[in-house]
Write a protein that holds these residues in place. Structure first.
Motif, mmCIF file in Angstrom:
data_model
loop_
_atom_site.group_PDB
_atom_site.id
_atom_site.type_symbol
_atom_site.label_atom_id
_atom_site.label_comp_id
_atom_site.label_asym_id
_atom_site.label_seq_id
_atom_site.Cartn_x
_atom_site.Cartn_y
_atom_site.Cartn_z
ATOM 1 N N ALA A 27 0.833 -1.205 0.000
ATOM 2 C CA ALA A 27 0.000 0.000 0.000
ATOM 3 C C ALA A 27 0.871 1.260 0.000
ATOM 4 N N LEU A 28 0.337 2.280 -0.643
ATOM 5 C CA LEU A 28 0.965 3.595 -0.662
ATOM 6 C C LEU A 28 0.020 4.564 0.034
ATOM 7 N N CYS A 29 0.537 5.283 1.001
ATOM 8 C CA CYS A 29 -0.261 6.291 1.688
ATOM 9 C C CYS A 29 0.575 7.556 1.810
ATOM 10 N N LEU A 30 0.062 8.643 1.238
ATOM 11 C CA LEU A 30 0.729 9.935 1.317
ATOM 12 C C LEU A 30 -0.215 10.924 1.971
ATOM 13 N N THR A 31 0.340 11.824 2.763
ATOM 14 C CA THR A 31 -0.486 12.838 3.400
ATOM 15 C C THR A 31 0.065 14.225 3.088
ATOM 16 N N ALA A 32 -0.824 15.193 3.102
ATOM 17 C CA ALA A 32 -0.448 16.600 2.949
ATOM 18 C C ALA A 32 -0.731 17.289 4.277
ATOM 19 N N HIS A 33 0.134 18.216 4.629
ATOM 20 C CA HIS A 33 0.008 18.897 5.919
ATOM 21 C C HIS A 33 -0.030 20.399 5.721
ATOM 22 N N ALA A 34 -0.759 21.077 6.618
ATOM 23 C CA ALA A 34 -0.778 22.537 6.610
ATOM 24 C C ALA A 34 0.611 23.035 6.995
ATOM 25 N N ARG A 35 1.054 24.105 6.349
ATOM 26 C CA ARG A 35 2.420 24.595 6.571
ATOM 27 C C ARG A 35 2.677 25.068 7.992
ATOM 28 N N ARG A 36 1.769 25.800 8.546
ATOM 29 C CA ARG A 36 2.028 26.405 9.868
ATOM 30 C C ARG A 36 1.820 25.436 11.015
ATOM 31 N N THR A 37 0.778 24.607 10.926
ATOM 32 C CA THR A 37 0.447 23.740 12.064
ATOM 33 C C THR A 37 0.922 22.303 11.877
ATOM 34 N N LEU A 73 -2.600 0.019 -10.777
ATOM 35 C CA LEU A 73 -2.666 0.536 -9.409
ATOM 36 C C LEU A 73 -4.038 1.142 -9.197
ATOM 37 N N CYS A 74 -4.614 0.950 -8.027
ATOM 38 C CA CYS A 74 -5.922 1.534 -7.720
ATOM 39 C C CYS A 74 -5.781 2.567 -6.608
ATOM 40 N N VAL A 75 -6.337 3.735 -6.842
ATOM 41 C CA VAL A 75 -6.409 4.766 -5.807
ATOM 42 C C VAL A 75 -7.715 4.515 -5.061
ATOM 43 N N TYR A 76 -7.607 4.088 -3.814
ATOM 44 C CA TYR A 76 -8.784 3.740 -3.025
ATOM 45 C C TYR A 76 -9.364 4.926 -2.279
ATOM 46 N N GLY A 77 -8.567 5.918 -2.037
ATOM 47 C CA GLY A 77 -9.075 7.070 -1.310
ATOM 48 C C GLY A 77 -8.243 8.300 -1.579
ATOM 49 N N LEU A 78 -8.932 9.401 -1.807
ATOM 50 C CA LEU A 78 -8.300 10.705 -1.989
ATOM 51 C C LEU A 78 -9.211 11.702 -1.283
ATOM 52 N N ALA A 79 -8.690 12.341 -0.263
ATOM 53 C CA ALA A 79 -9.530 13.236 0.530
ATOM 54 C C ALA A 79 -8.754 14.457 0.983
ATOM 55 N N VAL A 80 -9.476 15.567 1.044
ATOM 56 C CA VAL A 80 -8.926 16.824 1.554
ATOM 57 C C VAL A 80 -9.979 17.411 2.489
ATOM 58 N N THR A 81 -9.532 17.922 3.641
ATOM 59 C CA THR A 81 -10.491 18.514 4.570
ATOM 60 C C THR A 81 -11.180 19.710 3.907
ATOM 61 N N ALA A 90 -5.562 17.953 -3.620
ATOM 62 C CA ALA A 90 -5.958 16.653 -4.175
ATOM 63 C C ALA A 90 -5.199 16.382 -5.470
ATOM 64 N N ARG A 91 -5.079 17.392 -6.306
ATOM 65 C CA ARG A 91 -4.339 17.248 -7.568
ATOM 66 C C ARG A 91 -2.880 16.873 -7.283
ATOM 67 N N THR A 92 -2.260 17.544 -6.312
ATOM 68 C CA THR A 92 -0.868 17.276 -5.972
ATOM 69 C C THR A 92 -0.684 15.861 -5.436
ATOM 70 N N LEU A 93 -1.578 15.426 -4.555
ATOM 71 C CA LEU A 93 -1.489 14.078 -4.002
ATOM 72 C C LEU A 93 -1.644 13.018 -5.103
ATOM 73 N N LEU A 94 -2.617 13.224 -5.987
ATOM 74 C CA LEU A 94 -2.852 12.260 -7.057
ATOM 75 C C LEU A 94 -1.696 12.260 -8.058
ATOM 76 N N LEU A 111 -9.409 4.121 -10.379
ATOM 77 C CA LEU A 111 -10.084 4.522 -9.152
ATOM 78 C C LEU A 111 -11.580 4.426 -9.353
ATOM 79 N N ILE A 112 -12.310 4.432 -8.259
ATOM 80 C CA ILE A 112 -13.767 4.414 -8.275
ATOM 81 C C ILE A 112 -14.218 5.730 -7.660
ATOM 82 N N HIS A 113 -15.237 6.353 -8.273
ATOM 83 C CA HIS A 113 -15.662 7.657 -7.771
ATOM 84 C C HIS A 113 -17.161 7.866 -7.954
ATOM 85 N N LYS A 114 -17.676 8.869 -7.286
ATOM 86 C CA LYS A 114 -19.078 9.270 -7.451
ATOM 87 C C LYS A 114 -19.192 10.106 -8.725
#
Length: 195
Positions: A27-37, A73-81, A90-94, A111-114
């Motif tokens: 599995a591949l899991c990447l996260t994005a973080h807010a710069r200040r916090t 490869l399947c992207v199972y989840g892509l989410a941004v608060t 989301a574009r950067t993560l994908l 990927l599967i999407h709505k």
């Protein structure tokens, strides 16, 4: 981007060089973080597509299953608060996921999407449909999602194409495996491709 722990998987890791893509087993899991916090604000999770071992064609042929698991490869989840959406996260993560997949010789992202997200994925180069067919050496594999979900596919290699074939129930992925191409005059009739 940092790594986060994905859920456990029963599937064994693909053989090198494909294992280099994954951060946690298969599995591949990447996260994005807010710069200040440094608070996590987005994540993407990708792994082996379920259809590479659940589809009847793959269950009947473990070699085909292993081969597809190292090419798709399947992207199972892509989410941004919500507060951080529409900022390109989301574009950067994908895009980072696709870049890593290409560098380890993966040939197709899925990927599967709505349905309401179809435009977003299309702008990123994905073809979206309720039914997509993957052409294999001796058969064709249909990927159909229950309503309302859709499948999206994107070639990651120049020899892989998503084509419209007259009579086919949806877009057709060709070139994923060697010998899986169709001539431009191909048609789909009575459940078969006719060259």
């Amino acid at each position: 981007m940092t790594r986060a722990c994905p859920p456990k998987s029963n599937r064994s890791s693909p053989s090198p060089p494909f294992w280099k893509l994954f951060t946690h087993g298969p599995a591949l899991c990447l996260t994005a973080h807010a710069r200040r916090t440094l608070k996590p604000v987005g994540a993407v999770f990708a792994s082996l597509p379920d259809w590479t071992y659940q589809h009847p064609l793959c269950q009947a042929d473990p070699h085909l299953s292993d081969l597809l698991a190292t090419t798709a490869l399947c992207v199972y989840g892509l989410a941004v608060t919500p507060h951080y959406r529409r900022q390109g996260i989301a574009r950067t993560l994908l895009t980072e996921t696709e870049t890593r997949a290409r560098s380890t010789r993966y040939r197709l992202a899925t990927l599967i999407h709505k349905p309401e997200l179809a435009g977003f994925y299309q702008r990123l180069g994905y073809t979206t449909a309720h039914h997509i067919t993957v052409l294999l050496p001796d058969a064709a594999m249909g990927l159909t999602q229950p309503q309302p979900f859709m499948t999206a596919v994107k070639p990651l290699h120049p020899s892989v194409h998503v084509r419209t074939v007259h009579g086919a129930p949806g877009p057709v992925v060709t070139g994923l495996l060697p010998g899986c191409d169709l001539p431009p005059t191909a048609r789909f009739r009575s459940g078969r491709f006719i060259a």
